[in-house]
Design a protein around this motif. Sequence first.
Motif, PDB file in Angstrom:
ATOM      1  N   THR A  80      -7.905   4.012   4.719  1.00  0.00           N
ATOM      2  CA  THR A  80      -7.899   2.994   3.672  1.00  0.00           C
ATOM      3  C   THR A  80      -6.501   2.786   3.110  1.00  0.00           C
ATOM      4  O   THR A  80      -6.058   1.648   2.908  1.00  0.00           O
ATOM      5  CB  THR A  80      -8.880   3.380   2.548  1.00  0.00           C
ATOM      6  N   GLY A  81      -5.799   3.878   2.865  1.00  0.00           N
ATOM      7  CA  GLY A  81      -4.426   3.773   2.359  1.00  0.00           C
ATOM      8  C   GLY A  81      -3.509   3.085   3.344  1.00  0.00           C
ATOM      9  O   GLY A  81      -2.688   2.243   2.966  1.00  0.00           O
ATOM     10  N   THR A 136      -4.974   0.538  -1.794  1.00  0.00           N
ATOM     11  CA  THR A 136      -4.026   1.627  -1.983  1.00  0.00           C
ATOM     12  C   THR A 136      -4.443   2.500  -3.169  1.00  0.00           C
ATOM     13  O   THR A 136      -4.449   3.735  -3.073  1.00  0.00           O
ATOM     14  CB  THR A 136      -2.601   1.078  -2.164  1.00  0.00           C
ATOM     15  N   GLY A 145      -4.315  -0.577   3.253  1.00  0.00           N
ATOM     16  CA  GLY A 145      -3.791  -1.168   2.026  1.00  0.00           C
ATOM     17  C   GLY A 145      -2.291  -1.377   2.079  1.00  0.00           C
ATOM     18  O   GLY A 145      -1.774  -2.425   1.671  1.00  0.00           O
ATOM     19  N   LEU A 146      -1.562  -0.393   2.613  1.00  0.00           N
ATOM     20  CA  LEU A 146      -0.111  -0.514   2.707  1.00  0.00           C
ATOM     21  C   LEU A 146       0.304  -1.611   3.686  1.00  0.00           C
ATOM     22  O   LEU A 146       1.271  -2.339   3.429  1.00  0.00           O
ATOM     23  CB  LEU A 146       0.507   0.833   3.104  1.00  0.00           C
ATOM     24  N   GLY A 180      -4.614  -5.265  -0.865  1.00  0.00           N
ATOM     25  CA  GLY A 180      -3.704  -4.157  -0.601  1.00  0.00           C
ATOM     26  C   GLY A 180      -3.529  -3.262  -1.811  1.00  0.00           C
ATOM     27  O   GLY A 180      -3.542  -2.026  -1.696  1.00  0.00           O
ATOM     28  N   ALA A 204      -7.591   4.429  -2.216  1.00  0.00           N
ATOM     29  CA  ALA A 204      -7.254   5.523  -1.309  1.00  0.00           C
ATOM     30  C   ALA A 204      -6.663   6.713  -2.068  1.00  0.00           C
ATOM     31  O   ALA A 204      -6.970   7.867  -1.758  1.00  0.00           O
ATOM     32  CB  ALA A 204      -6.280   5.043  -0.237  1.00  0.00           C
TER      33      ALA A 204
END
Length: 147
Positions: free
Chosen positions: A31-32, A64, A35-36, A60, A67
């Motif tokens: 997920t992170g 982030t 998002g990034l 995003g 996450a």
Amino acid sequence: MSANALTPARPGSASPLWTVRGVLALDALVTGGNGLVYLAFAGPVGELLGVGRGVLLALGLFLTGYALGVGALAARRRPPRLAVQAVIDLNAVWVVLSLVAMAAWLEPTTAGAVWIPVQAAVVALFAVLQFTALRRRDGGGTGGRRT
């Protein structure tokens, strides 16, 4: 996170990755990362998927932050059941909203029409794995044995 963060509580228990903490950590990483990518490449990814740049920037930021929260939960020695259940529930909501957004609000490109259901399926898989690991940890799937 320490090297022991994903180590099972005792020998013979589930593989570290398939424990509650392990699945939460994997969810946080994926997920992170997603998002990034949305934050760093909102314009090009938005064009590829047929989703607006502003939408991807907002997603995003949300992903982030989400996450980071899931990662913090994974770092706990024994993540609280209610918090893990909230992650499972939010993942289920994400799946539904992704598919509804694709059908009702977005006008995805072919790539977007493939990506949106695929990422929803990955999130659904995280929810199932988290539910299963939580059930196993709390004795619901192992005849009372805790892992």
